[in-house]
Structures are given as structure tokens and as C-alpha cells.
Design a protein around this motif. Sequence first.
Motif, PDB file in Angstrom:
ATOM      1  N   ASN A  15       2.729   0.786   4.079  1.00  0.00           N
ATOM      2  CA  ASN A  15       2.854   1.938   3.187  1.00  0.00           C
ATOM      3  C   ASN A  15       4.282   2.474   3.172  1.00  0.00           C
ATOM      4  OD1 ASN A  15       3.074   3.407   5.582  1.00  0.00           O
ATOM      5  ND2 ASN A  15       1.326   4.739   5.169  1.00  0.00           N
ATOM      6  N   GLU A  65      -4.324   1.695   4.568  1.00  0.00           N
ATOM      7  CA  GLU A  65      -5.162   1.344   3.430  1.00  0.00           C
ATOM      8  C   GLU A  65      -4.597   1.990   2.171  1.00  0.00           C
ATOM      9  OE1 GLU A  65      -9.342   2.066   4.005  1.00  0.00           O
ATOM     10  OE2 GLU A  65      -9.142   1.868   6.180  1.00  0.00           O
ATOM     11  N   MET A  66      -5.075   1.541   1.020  1.00  0.00           N
ATOM     12  CA  MET A  66      -4.623   2.108  -0.243  1.00  0.00           C
ATOM     13  C   MET A  66      -5.263   3.476  -0.507  1.00  0.00           C
ATOM     14  SD  MET A  66      -2.353   1.085  -2.310  1.00  0.00           S
ATOM     15  CE  MET A  66      -1.642   1.559  -3.894  1.00  0.00           C
ATOM     16  N   THR A  86       0.827  -1.209   0.000  1.00  0.00           N
ATOM     17  CA  THR A  86       0.000   0.000   0.000  1.00  0.00           C
ATOM     18  C   THR A  86       0.866   1.265   0.000  1.00  0.00           C
ATOM     19  OG1 THR A  86      -0.249  -0.119   2.417  1.00  0.00           O
ATOM     20  CG2 THR A  86      -1.984  -1.111   1.067  1.00  0.00           C
ATOM     21  N   ASN A  91      -4.198   6.859   3.804  1.00  0.00           N
ATOM     22  CA  ASN A  91      -2.784   6.488   3.775  1.00  0.00           C
ATOM     23  C   ASN A  91      -1.920   7.637   4.281  1.00  0.00           C
ATOM     24  OD1 ASN A  91      -0.095   5.710   2.737  1.00  0.00           O
ATOM     25  ND2 ASN A  91      -1.232   4.102   1.652  1.00  0.00           N
TER      26      ASN A  91
END
Length: 315
Positions: free
Chosen positions: A274, A281-282, A246, A287
Motif C-alpha cells: 500500500n 488489503e484493498m 493496494t 488498508n
Amino acid sequence: MVLKNIFGLAVLFMTGLLSAQLEEKPVTLTTETGNIQGTMLLPRHSDKIPVVLIIAGSGPTDRNGNNPMMKNNSLKMLAEGLGNHGIASVRFDKRGIAESTEAGIEESSLKFETYIEDARDWIDLLKENDSFSEIVVLGHSEGSLIGMIASQDPTVDRFISVAGVGEPAAKQLERQLKAQPSFVWEQSEPILQNLEMGKKVDSVPQMLYALFRPSVQPYLISWFEYNPQTELAKLDKPVLLIQGTTDIQVDMQNVEQLHASNPKSEKVILEGMNHILKEAEMDRMKNIETYSNPDLPLKDGLITAIVDFIKNSGR
């Protein structure tokens, strides 16, 4: 409720115990333009132990992985995680940043090689310390390219790339600019082409001035000369490539490009990690929210992967 309280006290006790086993020392790299300040984190030990030189990514990043706009403490947590597994580390403010302000130089004089030389000088400093059994270089983001070049020094035993870019910076920049409205790329293309050929551009549209201002062009020209795939292929030593799924700044194709250039390298993909090494999350907004959350822990599995590589790989 009683069990929960007991569990909480146990976690606090263990956290305090681990912290008490780590010794933090200031460390200074003397350069011609001023001192670069860093932190050495040492587990309490009697035998020689590995040490990891942590190289931060792009921008005004300090030793902890923070910049004036965002605090996430990612690199500080990384050092502490390694320390809790018996591995020493050194992390440092980039020259001109935080406590290394005095080492800053004029932007027009800054080259990509400046950061490579700084990394090499830190490696030389670590060589002088007989407490360490081996030297490991870990580069994050832009620090990956810096680290893989500095790791061509034969005294570096291992190299770790975390969220490293897999192609020349000019290609990454081209892709980002092409994603903008067409007129942005139309004005950027001739500038980028000239810089790739090592030629400065005197006239820069105001819209693009922040990106291509004359004073930053020498840095861009020098940076564009390096291909991460070419540089990583030169390393004949254990290499670990880590990438999160991500990461909205460096996508998955980059780690595949790096792995293809050095097929002996180990590759670890962490689902849901990330760019700043946290669970995310994407979704872009969610993010980015993690970039300013210093209380969010590192992604599970990151420290384990690094420790396993240092202690077990290639032995």
C-alpha cells in the motif's frame, strides 16, 4: 517447542547483530529561516558506499514517515533496510515539522519550490562528504516529484520514485473533487481553473476553505505548474519506479504514466503493497489501519528491489 525457541533466539541475535553494524548520526541543514534536522544512517564500512537521500511525501511528515496523527515508521524502516545491505541514507523532517520546527515559514510564503530547494541543498551537503561513492535520490509520494526535479542535478547518479504521482497535481485534485457530490465540483471548478492559470481566488466557500484557503493558494499555484511526466523525461540516468497494487492514494495508472514518459526507466510492481509500503488489503478500512501500525514490517521485496537497482542497474 525447543526448535521454535532456538529459532527465535537466532532471529533476535541476527537482528541485534545487524543493528550493531549501523551507526546513526544527527545531520543538520542550515537554511535562511532555520535549521532542518535529519538522520544519517551509516553501515560500518571501510570503502566508499552509495548514499540515498529519502524525501518524504505530503503533509506534516517527519523523517521516519510519521505525522502527528499516524505512526508507521515506514521511512525509518526503509533506511534501516538499506543500511543492512551496506547502503547509507539521509532522511529529514520537512521544514516546520518535528525537530525542524524552527525552519517553518508562513504558509502564504511557502511554495513547492521551497521543498525542491531543500532537496537540492541536502544533495549539496552530501556532495561534500567523500565517504560516498554515489548519490541516489528516493522520493515517496509527493516527494517523488520533488526528487525527480532535484535529481536533474548532474551529480545525482540515480533516482527512485516510490508511489509517485504521474500527472499534474491539479488533475489529481480534479478527479477527487469530481468523485464528490456534484455541488462540490460545481463550486470547486472555477477556483481550480483560476489557480491553474496562476490567479489567486479571494472568495472561497466555507465548505472548501480548508482546501483552498487564501494562504495555501501560492503553494497550490506553484505545485500545479509541474508535470511529473515532463520532469521525469528530463532524467538521463538510471530511474526506478516502484508501485504497490493496494495503494489507495496513488493508483496503478500513475506508474504507467511515469514509465511511458521515461521508457528507459525500470518498473517494479509489488503485489499487496500500500501507500506506506506495508502489506495491506484493498479494503479501505483495513488498508488505513496499517498507517498507524509501526510494528508492521515493510512489504517483502521492496528493499530487495531498491538494493538491486543501486548495486546492479546500469553498471
